[in-house]
Design a protein around this motif. Structure first.
Motif, PDB file in Angstrom:
ATOM      1  N   ARG A  84      32.058  37.688 -68.984  1.00  0.00           N
ATOM      2  CA  ARG A  84      33.201  38.347 -69.863  1.00  0.00           C
ATOM      3  C   ARG A  84      34.198  38.902 -69.037  1.00  0.00           C
ATOM      4  O   ARG A  84      35.523  38.708 -69.367  1.00  0.00           O
ATOM      5  CB  ARG A  84      32.522  39.338 -70.812  1.00  0.00           C
ATOM      6  CG  ARG A  84      31.780  38.734 -71.983  1.00  0.00           C
ATOM      7  CD  ARG A  84      31.615  39.696 -73.115  1.00  0.00           C
ATOM      8  NE  ARG A  84      30.384  40.618 -72.791  1.00  0.00           N
ATOM      9  CZ  ARG A  84      29.294  40.853 -72.866  1.00  0.00           C
ATOM     10  NH1 ARG A  84      28.863  39.479 -73.313  1.00  0.00           N
ATOM     11  NH2 ARG A  84      28.430  41.683 -72.300  1.00  0.00           N
TER      12      ARG A  84
ATOM     13  N   SER B 199      25.929  36.988 -68.454  1.00  0.00           N
ATOM     14  CA  SER B 199      26.753  36.829 -69.636  1.00  0.00           C
ATOM     15  C   SER B 199      28.155  37.962 -69.688  1.00  0.00           C
ATOM     16  O   SER B 199      29.144  37.771 -69.821  1.00  0.00           O
ATOM     17  CB  SER B 199      26.325  36.771 -70.974  1.00  0.00           C
ATOM     18  OG  SER B 199      25.596  37.963 -71.241  1.00  0.00           O
TER      19      SER B 199
ATOM     20  N   GLU C   6      36.355  36.145 -67.984  1.00  0.00           N
ATOM     21  CA  GLU C   6      37.357  35.247 -68.822  1.00  0.00           C
ATOM     22  C   GLU C   6      38.364  36.293 -68.785  1.00  0.00           C
ATOM     23  O   GLU C   6      39.559  35.806 -68.964  1.00  0.00           O
ATOM     24  CB  GLU C   6      36.293  35.378 -70.078  1.00  0.00           C
ATOM     25  CG  GLU C   6      35.377  34.333 -70.243  1.00  0.00           C
ATOM     26  CD  GLU C   6      34.575  34.491 -71.457  1.00  0.00           C
ATOM     27  OE1 GLU C   6      34.707  35.482 -72.187  1.00  0.00           O
ATOM     28  OE2 GLU C   6      33.767  33.536 -71.672  1.00  0.00           O
TER      29      GLU C   6
ATOM     30  N   THR D 199      35.050  32.115 -64.260  1.00  0.00           N
ATOM     31  CA  THR D 199      33.965  31.804 -64.811  1.00  0.00           C
ATOM     32  C   THR D 199      33.152  30.581 -64.525  1.00  0.00           C
ATOM     33  O   THR D 199      31.991  30.360 -64.649  1.00  0.00           O
ATOM     34  CB  THR D 199      34.599  31.411 -66.485  1.00  0.00           C
ATOM     35  OG1 THR D 199      35.518  30.517 -66.520  1.00  0.00           O
ATOM     36  CG2 THR D 199      35.086  32.490 -67.078  1.00  0.00           C
TER      37      THR D 199
END
Length: 252
Positions: free
Chosen positions: A125, A121, A128, A196
């Protein structure tokens, strides 16, 4: 330990100067072939010559600078053939990472369970942010997040040598291509933005999808640079005429 604080300060300065100069190269402010001396850099940053010389030697060892004993240092000029080799090398590294993931290689030290989800995760980020910058055509922001994305992703595999090697390849790749990419007025839609998707594929342990994404990315990168430079053959030009990863001379 007596006398150690000075060494620590010098080491910190050395790293900070190396990082700053690497950023200057990646931003295109230090151009391929540009020459400078230790004295010039020391005066620019207001520091002594010793940490500057050490930083420049470090960047030379990373392949970003060339040493000229009479003139100091100059930014290395990579050829388009060099870029092809970098793309091939980084593809071999990621292929090995993904293959090890698929085979649950015993040397692999990935986190498991919720730790892996949490680690991915964090990488996502970064992805992203890189993806937003790529879609917007913001090259400077993209390079920063892209380098962090790949470094953190490689670090999940638990082998610092692998992570460092891939990071070095990716820095060299950006140094090679940034001059060409900045010649394009509007980069929106021209830059790879599958960060992603790659993380999601790895989270599912869908190695086939991960391979396909990276293969498409590498093909896209090569096609884009070959189109900009006009060198799509890789073997037609002689050694003295090979296009280099060098932008046009500044105006004036």
């Amino acid at each position: 330990m007596p006398g150690s604080s000075g060494a620590v300060t010098r080491s910190t300065l050395r790293r900070q100067i190396a990082d700053a100069l690497r950023d200057e190269v990646l931003a295109g402010r230090l151009r391929p072939g540009q020459e400078f001396t230790v004295k010039e850099i020391a005066e620019q940053y207001g520091v002594s010559a010793t940490p500057v010389r050490e930083a420049l030697v470090d960047l030379s060892a990373q392949g970003l600078l060339d040493t000229d004993h009479h003139r100091g240092f100059r930014v290395h000029e990579y050829s388009v053939d060099d870029f092809r080799g970098m793309v091939e090398a980084r593809g071999l590294v990621t292929d090995g990472m993904f293959t090890a993931l698929a085979g649950d290689h015993r040397g692999l030290r990935l986190p498991d369970g919720q730790r892996l989800v949490a680690a991915l995760s964090g990488v996502r980020r970064r992805g992203e942010e890189a993806q937003r910058a790529a879609v917007a055509g913001d090259l400077t922001v993209l390079i920063g997040y892209d380098l962090r994305f790949w470094r953190e992703l490689a670090a999940l595999f638990g082998n610092p040598h692998l992570s460092d090697f891939l990071h070095r390849l990716r820095v060299q790749s950006w140094v090679c291509t940034v001059q060409h990419l900045r010649r394009i007025g509007d980069l929106r839609g021209a830059l790879w933005s599958g960060h992603t998707e790659l993380v999601d594929a790895l989270a599912r342990r869908d190695v086939r999808a991960a391979h396909a994404l990276v293969d498409a990315y590498n093909a896209h990168s090569l096609t884009l640079i070959e189109r900009i430079t006009g060198d799509g053959s890789g073997d037609e030009a002689g050694d003295d005429q090979r296009p280099t990863c060098r932008g046009p001379a500044p105006d004036g």
